[in-house]
Design an enzyme around this catalytic site. Structure first.
Site, PDB file in Angstrom:
ATOM      1  N   THR A  18       0.794  -1.225   0.000  1.00 42.85           N
ATOM      2  CA  THR A  18       0.000   0.000   0.000  1.00 42.85           C
ATOM      3  C   THR A  18       0.827   1.276   0.000  1.00 42.85           C
ATOM      4  OG1 THR A  18      -0.573  -1.062   2.089  1.00 42.85           O
ATOM      5  CG2 THR A  18      -2.289   0.180   0.981  1.00 42.85           C
ATOM      6  N   ARG A  22       8.555  -0.836   2.351  1.00 41.91           N
ATOM      7  CA  ARG A  22       9.107  -0.444   3.652  1.00 41.91           C
ATOM      8  C   ARG A  22       9.878  -1.613   4.224  1.00 41.91           C
ATOM      9  NH1 ARG A  22       4.450   3.202   6.674  1.00 41.91           N
ATOM     10  NH2 ARG A  22       4.165   4.528   4.870  1.00 41.91           N
ATOM     11  N   SER A 113       7.230   6.963   6.779  1.00 44.07           N
ATOM     12  CA  SER A 113       6.173   7.687   7.470  1.00 44.07           C
ATOM     13  C   SER A 113       6.355   7.728   8.980  1.00 44.07           C
ATOM     14  CB  SER A 113       4.825   7.083   7.091  1.00 44.07           C
ATOM     15  OG  SER A 113       3.790   7.873   7.587  1.00 44.07           O
ATOM     16  N   HIS A 114       5.393   7.152   9.698  1.00 46.62           N
ATOM     17  CA  HIS A 114       5.397   7.235  11.161  1.00 46.62           C
ATOM     18  C   HIS A 114       6.314   6.198  11.805  1.00 46.62           C
ATOM     19  CE1 HIS A 114       2.545   4.401   9.632  1.00 46.62           C
ATOM     20  NE2 HIS A 114       2.636   3.737  10.764  1.00 46.62           N
ATOM     21  N   LYS A 126       8.389   5.020  -2.157  1.00 45.00           N
ATOM     22  CA  LYS A 126       7.172   4.746  -2.914  1.00 45.00           C
ATOM     23  C   LYS A 126       7.113   5.613  -4.162  1.00 45.00           C
ATOM     24  CE  LYS A 126       3.899   7.794  -0.597  1.00 45.00           C
ATOM     25  NZ  LYS A 126       2.505   7.938  -0.187  1.00 45.00           N
ATOM     26  N   ASP A 277       3.558  13.781  11.493  1.00 41.05           N
ATOM     27  CA  ASP A 277       4.363  12.555  11.523  1.00 41.05           C
ATOM     28  C   ASP A 277       5.648  12.684  10.706  1.00 41.05           C
ATOM     29  OD1 ASP A 277       3.216  12.488   9.002  1.00 41.05           O
ATOM     30  OD2 ASP A 277       3.160  10.304   8.948  1.00 41.05           O
ATOM     31  N   ASP A 279       6.698  11.947   7.692  1.00 41.22           N
ATOM     32  CA  ASP A 279       6.702  12.513   6.339  1.00 41.22           C
ATOM     33  C   ASP A 279       5.686  13.638   6.165  1.00 41.22           C
ATOM     34  OD1 ASP A 279       4.638  10.644   6.596  1.00 41.22           O
ATOM     35  OD2 ASP A 279       4.620  10.183   4.464  1.00 41.22           O
ATOM     36  N   ASP A 281       2.392  13.891   6.528  1.00 35.11           N
ATOM     37  CA  ASP A 281       1.049  13.758   5.959  1.00 35.11           C
ATOM     38  C   ASP A 281      -0.028  13.540   7.020  1.00 35.11           C
ATOM     39  OD1 ASP A 281       1.791  11.177   6.532  1.00 35.11           O
ATOM     40  OD2 ASP A 281       1.457  10.371   4.517  1.00 35.11           O
ATOM     41  N   ARG A 282       0.385  13.320   8.271  1.00 29.90           N
ATOM     42  CA  ARG A 282      -0.624  13.123   9.320  1.00 29.90           C
ATOM     43  C   ARG A 282      -0.691  14.319  10.248  1.00 29.90           C
ATOM     44  NH1 ARG A 282      -0.472   7.025  11.584  1.00 29.90           N
ATOM     45  NH2 ARG A 282      -0.001   5.956   9.638  1.00 29.90           N
ATOM     46  N   THR A 344      -8.639   1.042   3.941  1.00 28.38           N
ATOM     47  CA  THR A 344      -7.551   1.819   4.536  1.00 28.38           C
ATOM     48  C   THR A 344      -6.466   2.115   3.501  1.00 28.38           C
ATOM     49  OG1 THR A 344      -7.950   0.907   6.712  1.00 28.38           O
ATOM     50  CG2 THR A 344      -5.723   1.686   6.276  1.00 28.38           C
ATOM     51  N   GLU A 363      -8.809   9.630   7.478  1.00 25.79           N
ATOM     52  CA  GLU A 363      -8.642   8.316   8.089  1.00 25.79           C
ATOM     53  C   GLU A 363      -8.504   8.477   9.587  1.00 25.79           C
ATOM     54  OE1 GLU A 363      -6.477   5.165   5.721  1.00 25.79           O
ATOM     55  OE2 GLU A 363      -5.178   6.888   5.438  1.00 25.79           O
ATOM     56  N   GLU A 364      -8.898   7.432  10.313  1.00 26.66           N
ATOM     57  CA  GLU A 364      -8.831   7.473  11.776  1.00 26.66           C
ATOM     58  C   GLU A 364      -7.393   7.543  12.286  1.00 26.66           C
ATOM     59  OE1 GLU A 364      -7.283   4.781  13.406  1.00 26.66           O
ATOM     60  OE2 GLU A 364      -6.955   4.028  11.373  1.00 26.66           O
ATOM     61  N   SER A 365      -6.428   7.246  11.410  1.00 24.03           N
ATOM     62  CA  SER A 365      -5.020   7.244  11.820  1.00 24.03           C
ATOM     63  C   SER A 365      -4.404   8.643  11.757  1.00 24.03           C
ATOM     64  CB  SER A 365      -4.241   6.285  10.941  1.00 24.03           C
ATOM     65  OG  SER A 365      -4.475   6.588   9.573  1.00 24.03           O
ATOM     66  N   LYS A 376      -2.616  12.713   1.996  1.00 22.17           N
ATOM     67  CA  LYS A 376      -3.095  13.415   3.169  1.00 22.17           C
ATOM     68  C   LYS A 376      -2.070  14.497   3.499  1.00 22.17           C
ATOM     69  CE  LYS A 376      -1.591   9.444   5.988  1.00 22.17           C
ATOM     70  NZ  LYS A 376      -1.501   8.282   5.095  1.00 22.17           N
ATOM     71  N   ARG A 496      -4.951  -4.335  14.683  1.00 17.62           N
ATOM     72  CA  ARG A 496      -5.638  -3.110  15.052  1.00 17.62           C
ATOM     73  C   ARG A 496      -7.110  -3.444  15.327  1.00 17.62           C
ATOM     74  NH1 ARG A 496      -1.586   0.316  13.972  1.00 17.62           N
ATOM     75  NH2 ARG A 496      -0.638   0.453  11.911  1.00 17.62           N
TER      76      ARG A 496
HETATM   77  C1  VG1 Z   1      -1.507   2.885   8.603  1.00 24.26           C
HETATM   78  C2  VG1 Z   1      -2.835   3.567   8.886  1.00 24.26           C
HETATM   79  C3  VG1 Z   1      -3.507   3.954   7.580  1.00 24.26           C
HETATM   80  C4  VG1 Z   1      -2.546   4.812   6.745  1.00 24.26           C
HETATM   81  C5  VG1 Z   1      -1.225   4.094   6.547  1.00 24.26           C
HETATM   82  C6  VG1 Z   1      -0.193   4.957   5.850  1.00 24.26           C
HETATM   83  O1  VG1 Z   1      -1.732   1.701   7.884  1.00 24.26           O
HETATM   84  O2  VG1 Z   1      -3.675   2.737   9.646  1.00 24.26           O
HETATM   85  O3  VG1 Z   1      -4.689   4.635   7.863  1.00 24.26           O
HETATM   86  O4  VG1 Z   1      -3.104   5.087   5.489  1.00 24.26           O
HETATM   87  O5  VG1 Z   1      -0.677   3.730   7.832  1.00 24.26           O
HETATM   88  O6  VG1 Z   1       0.018   6.131   6.581  1.00 24.26           O
HETATM   89  P1  VG1 Z   1      -1.765   0.257   8.579  1.00 24.26           P
HETATM   90  O7  VG1 Z   1      -1.898  -0.696   7.446  1.00 24.26           O
HETATM   91  O8  VG1 Z   1      -0.490   0.115   9.337  1.00 24.26           O
HETATM   92  O9  VG1 Z   1      -2.940   0.256   9.491  1.00 24.26           O
HETATM   93  V1  VG1 Z   1       1.473   6.960   6.542  1.00 24.26           V
HETATM   94  O10 VG1 Z   1       1.348   8.291   7.448  1.00 24.26           O
HETATM   95  O11 VG1 Z   1       2.460   5.774   6.372  1.00 24.26           O
HETATM   96  O12 VG1 Z   1       1.670   7.492   4.971  1.00 24.26           O
HETATM   97 CO    CO Z   2       2.869   9.564   7.055  1.00 20.14          CO
END
Ligand code: VG1
Ligand code: CO
Length: 542
Positions: A18, A22, A113-114, A126, A277, A279, A281-282, A344, A363-365, A376, A496
């Site tokens: 997705t 990583r 990302s995070h 990516k 976060d 990168d 985006d959050r 997601t 998204e809830e994240s 985002k 989760r």
């Molecule tokens: C997590 C979050 C999802 C988000 C994804 C990428 O995925 O739950 O909502 O889109 O990270 O975010 P997962 O599969 O671990 O639940 V980020 O800030 O990496 O671009």
């Molecule tokens: Co991110």
């Protein structure tokens, strides 16, 4: 300078998914590993002759080396030009903005990302397509297949370019153009929001704290909030991007951004707090003594977006990922606009945004964004909140309780069980899947199951489908539990569990924990979390 062909290192263990590829930083540092993914992406979207790409990352360990590697590979693969952020920096939303505004033929973003960074942390890469969004599954699948095929990549033997200086460099016949990483994104923000109103808000004594968590948003937040909008110096903390994020975990939630939470809930708290976060985006939003769940934030932003110039004409629709609470649906119903439910991951919003079906997504994240880019955007969400606060001149807590009074309240919490055995996690999910047909009618913790399924999605625009996107269990109209496995981890598995309960007539004094306690027990009992995983409580509650 001459062209050479070098062998690749196979990508094992991790399927580019997705959010691109990583893996542990050390894995990425093996010669030929990053190159395997990059050459495969170039093969799939190429030939690169005559093309321009965008390139940048979140500044984590190995970012600069990876940038130099990719630049030389792009040159060897015949690209015309690569636009790269100064120091190799570009936040994910800024990269999306650069791809769109400069009209480049897609780009590569370096980030996990995070996930924590550093030599012993994680790294990622990516490919984003020309609309500025993450590549759809058809492309990521083709890239993955290509990584298994190729044994060699093409590169140019050339000295590194100076990433610290804005301007043009030559790598063979290719131009590597170093740009200011903030300018394009800041320009876009100026078009969308009433900067004068926000400037007045700060001038009136409004105080804010922005925690950049030593990740990529520091330079963006400093420039926009402090220099341009007049927030006092020091508003942005941990503003310097560090290769290991200062040893922190750049995931903006109440657990990992604990110091920000403590400040906003402590004495002499500022009016508004936010964090972003790795990168950029959050976003996490906190008012004085009041945490805003990401699901509520999406709903509040949707209900108030028209107060910002960029959305003055109103919004066309909202999209939320399936596990995100239904608070956004209530706003959409009131406004008479559609609310789409997607799997997601941001890539599912792209087709809806491109087709003009939705304006806001979330998204809830802690990811929120709009049609201004195809990712985002953490700082965008913070600025939209500021614009709303500047117009309404009320506190975050007051805005939230008014919102709940009008729409009801969706109590919400996510429980993460991290670092669990991957096989045990699969068995737990399979166990639930097998039980699905027998669940309706069953009673757990005094709650009766009325519906249970494994979420599948069919894209209303391009008809593509996605199966097995998370198990949804409904207990009547008000209570919902969702189970899914994370797709972004690099070691073991993360389960989760998403818990929610709607209260049409909320009492604002209740915290999420008390309200959702019974729902959490029901979820635990249904999935056999303790028996199967040996865990009594989650590692992270957000
Ligand atoms: C997590 C979050 C999802 C988000 C994804 C990428 O995925 O739950 O909502 O889109 O990270 O975010 P997962 O599969 O671990 O639940 V980020 O800030 O990496 O671009
Ligand atoms: Co991110």
């Amino acid at each position: 300078m001459h062209l050479k062909t070098v062998s690749t290192t196979p990508i094992t263990g991790q399927k580019p998914g997705t959010s691109g590829l990583r893996a542990r930083t050390r894995t990425f540092m093996q010669p030929g590993y990053l190159e395997n993914y990059v050459q495969s992406a170039f093969d799939v979207v190429g030939p690169l002759t005559g093309k321009t790409l965008t390139l940048g990352g979140d500044g984590r360990f190995f970012n600069a080396e990876a940038i130099q590697t990719i630049l030389k590979m792009a040159a060897a693969n015949g690209a015309d030009r690569v636009v790269v952020g100064k120091d190799g920096f570009l936040s994910t939303p800024a990269a999306s903005a650069v791809i769109r505004r400069l009209g480049t033929d897609g780009g590569l973003i370096l980030s996990a990302s995070h996930n924590p960074g550093g030599r012993d942390g994680d790294f990622g890469v990516k490919y984003n397509v020309p609309n500025g969004g993450p590549a759809p599954e058809s492309v990521t699948d083709a890239v993955h297949a290509q990584t298994l095929e190729i044994t060699e990549y093409r590169t140019l033997e050339a000295p590194d370019i100076d990433l610290g200086k804005v301007g043009e460099n030559y790598l063979g016949r290719m131009v590597a153009e170093v740009i200011d990483p903030v300018a394009t994104h800041a320009e876009l923000m100026r078009e969308l929001f009433d900067f004068d109103a926000i400037r007045e808000l700060f001038a009136s004594g409004f105080r804010m704290r922005f925690d950049a968590m030593h990740a990529i948003t520091g330079p963006y937040a400093k420039t926009i909030l402090e220099e341009e909008l007049g927030a006092s110096e020091g508003t942005v903390v941990n503003a310097l991007p560090l290769p290991d994020f200062g040893g922190g975990h750049p995931d903006p939630n109440p657990v990992h951004a604990a110091p920000l939470m403590a400040e906003l809930f402590g004495p002499n708290a500022p009016d508004f707090g936010a964090a972003s976060d790795g990168d950029g985006d959050r976003n996490m939003i906190v008012g004085r003594g009041c945490y805003v769940t990401p699901s509520d934030s999406l709903a509040v932003l949707a209900a108030n977006a028209h107060l910002a110039p960029g959305y003055a004409a109103g919004i066309k629709g909202i999209a939320r990922s399936m596990p995100t609470s239904r608070a956004a649906n209530r706003v959409a119903d009131r406004l008479g606009i559609p609310c789409f439910e997607t799997p997601t991951g941001w890539k599912f919003f792209g087709t809806l945004l491109d087709a003009g079906l939705v304006t806001l997504c979330g998204e809830e994240s802690a990811g929120t964004g709009s049609n201004h880019v195809r990712e985002k955007d953490g700082l965008w969400a913070v600025l939209l909140w500021l614009n709303i606060l500047a117009v309404r001149r009320k506190g975050v807590a007051e805005i939230l309780s008014e919102h709940w009074a009008l729409h009801g309240r969706d109590h919400y919490s996510r429980h993460d069980y991290e670092g669990i055995d991957a096989d045990a996690a699969e068995r737990l999910m399979d166990g639930l899947r097998d039980e699905l047909p027998r669940l309706p009618g069953q009673e757990v913790e005094g709650l009766t199951i009325t519906m249970a399924d494994d979420f599948s999605y069919s894209d209303p625009v391009d008809g593509s489908t996605a199966e097995r996107q998370g198990i949804r269990i409904m207990f009547g109209e008000t209570v919902r539990v969702v189970f899914r496995l994370s797709g972004t981890g690099t070691v073991g598995a993360t389960l989760r569990v998403y818990l929610e309960q709607f209260d049409p007539d909320p009492d604002v004094r209740h915290g999420e924990c008390e309200v959702l306690d019974r729902v959490a027990r029901a979820a635990g009992a249904l999935a056999g979390i303790h028996e199967r995983l040996g865990r009594r409580s989650p590692d992270v509650r957000t």
